[in-house]
Design a protein around this motif. Structure first.
Motif: not given
Length: 380
Positions: A3, A256, A254
């Motif tokens: 990430y 995640r 966003y």
């Protein structure tokens, strides 16, 4: 690192930049008639300049820097009140490090410390509470500062102080919220904004729906974004796609990290400890309705405003900004930092007049740190 590295991939970035250029061309964006996208968060501003995204995107994209830096929007009067508390006998005043150099009308907390006040930097409000336990004969005050990102930690600390009965601890509450100043900007008839890149860290706490009014009431797209270069580029592309398609929605790039409805434990702690202030003063922006939080009556014994009789508990007139300081104009996107007459002259990191030059998220600090020759030449 997962990430992280994939969101810094140059090949992928090149592909997204090409897509941005194509969509910007479809919209007809040019340097003379640009699409104005406001990144609300100061962390985004620094990422944009650190990675040179402002120079890489299509010339028809204009990044507008918003008021998403809590240290930057702290009014001088509140800094003065911090100094006033810190200078009282028997007080240990605690704060995050990025607030130490924010100028007040007379001095900063750092200068007050140099003059003998017991001011200590902490990493969390729990550190301040522990300091109060270890110093029962002293009054320990924590400077509660920040948007919804840091607000839950202060709330949880106040709940702990209440449960443990730590009576020599209090919080000087300066927590503020993101949506009201955005509404104020959108209501400004002189402000032209085409879309927003929303603050990822704030949205981790509150989710994405507090921004629904931006799309619903004002017809502007907003995309909640992460902080890596590809996060920001993808978010710009998503905003442009909405503009091209004639849509206005709240989208979550966003995902995640950011849950749609926020963090329920954080939201519950905030609701228990705080209530909305009728209004709160923002540095350079004035009073904005329902934009600040105050401590509820159930926790009044730990409210520094009540304990010390300062601030909104007694009322205080706003403090005038230094002559030529244009922090308010920069934070509302009316001008770039280099257009401030004090930038690089009377206001530098070593001789800062405004908070935007000293904060780690300030737009002026970003221009100074990453602007290179452009910022230097503009200041001449």
């Amino acid at each position: 690192m997962r990430y992280v590295e994939e969101f810094r991939d140059p090949k992928a970035a090149k592909g997204v930049l090409g897509a941005i250029a194509r969509v910007a061309g479809d919209i007809g964006a040019t340097a003379q008639d640009s699409v104005r996208i406001m990144e609300i968060c100061g962390g985004h501003t620094h990422a944009i300049f650190r990675y040179g995204l402002d120079r890489l995107v299509h010339e028809g994209i204009d990044f507008i820097h918003g008021p998403g830096c809590p240290v930057c929007v702290l009014p001088m009067s509140r800094v003065d009140e911090c100094v006033e508390i810190a200078q009282r006998p028997g007080v240990i005043f605690t704060t995050f490090g990025d607030a130490m150099r924010v100028p007040g009308s007379q001095k900063s907390l750092g200068q007050a410390k140099a003059d003998g006040a017991d001011i200590r930097m902490v990493y969390s409000p729990l550190d301040a509470l522990d300091l109060a336990r270890r110093n029962p004969a002293r009054e320990v005050v924590f400077f509660g500062l920040g948007f919804e990102t840091t607000t839950p930690s202060t709330a949880l600390t106040l709940q702990q102080a209440h449960r443990d009965g730590v009576g020599n601890f209090s919080v000087f509450c300066n927590h503020i919220t993101v949506p009201p100043p955005i509404k104020a900007l959108l209501d400004d008839p002189h402000m032209r904004l085409d879309g927003f890149v929303g603050p990822g860290h704030v949205s981790m706490v509150i989710g994405i729906h507090p921004y629904d009014f931006i799309a619903r009431d004002y017809g502007k797209p907003i995309v909640v974004a992460g902080f890596e270069p590809l996060d920001l580029l993808q978010s710009v592309l998503m905003v442009l796609n909405q503009i091209r398609d004639g849509r206005a929605q709240v989208e979550n790039q966003y995902a995640r990290v950011v849950p749609e409805h926020g963090n329920p434990l954080s939201l519950a702690a905030m609701a228990d400890v705080y209530e909305v202030r009728p209004s709160f003063e923002w540095r350079g922006l004035g009073e904005i309705d329902a934009s600040g939080l105050r401590i509820r009556d159930a926790y009044r014994a730990w409210d520094a405003e009540e304990k010390f009789g300062i601030g909104y508990a007694v009322g205080r007139a706003p403090v005038r900004e230094p002559d030529g300081c244009e922090c308010g104009a920069v934070m509302t996107g009316r001008i770039k930092p280099t257009a401030c007459p004090q930038f690089g002259r009377g206001c530098t990191p070593d001789t800062a007049l405004g908070a935007l030059m000293v904060s780690s998220e300030g737009a002026c600090a970003a221009y100074w740190t990453y602007g290179g020759a452009r910022a230097t030449e503009a200041a001449q």
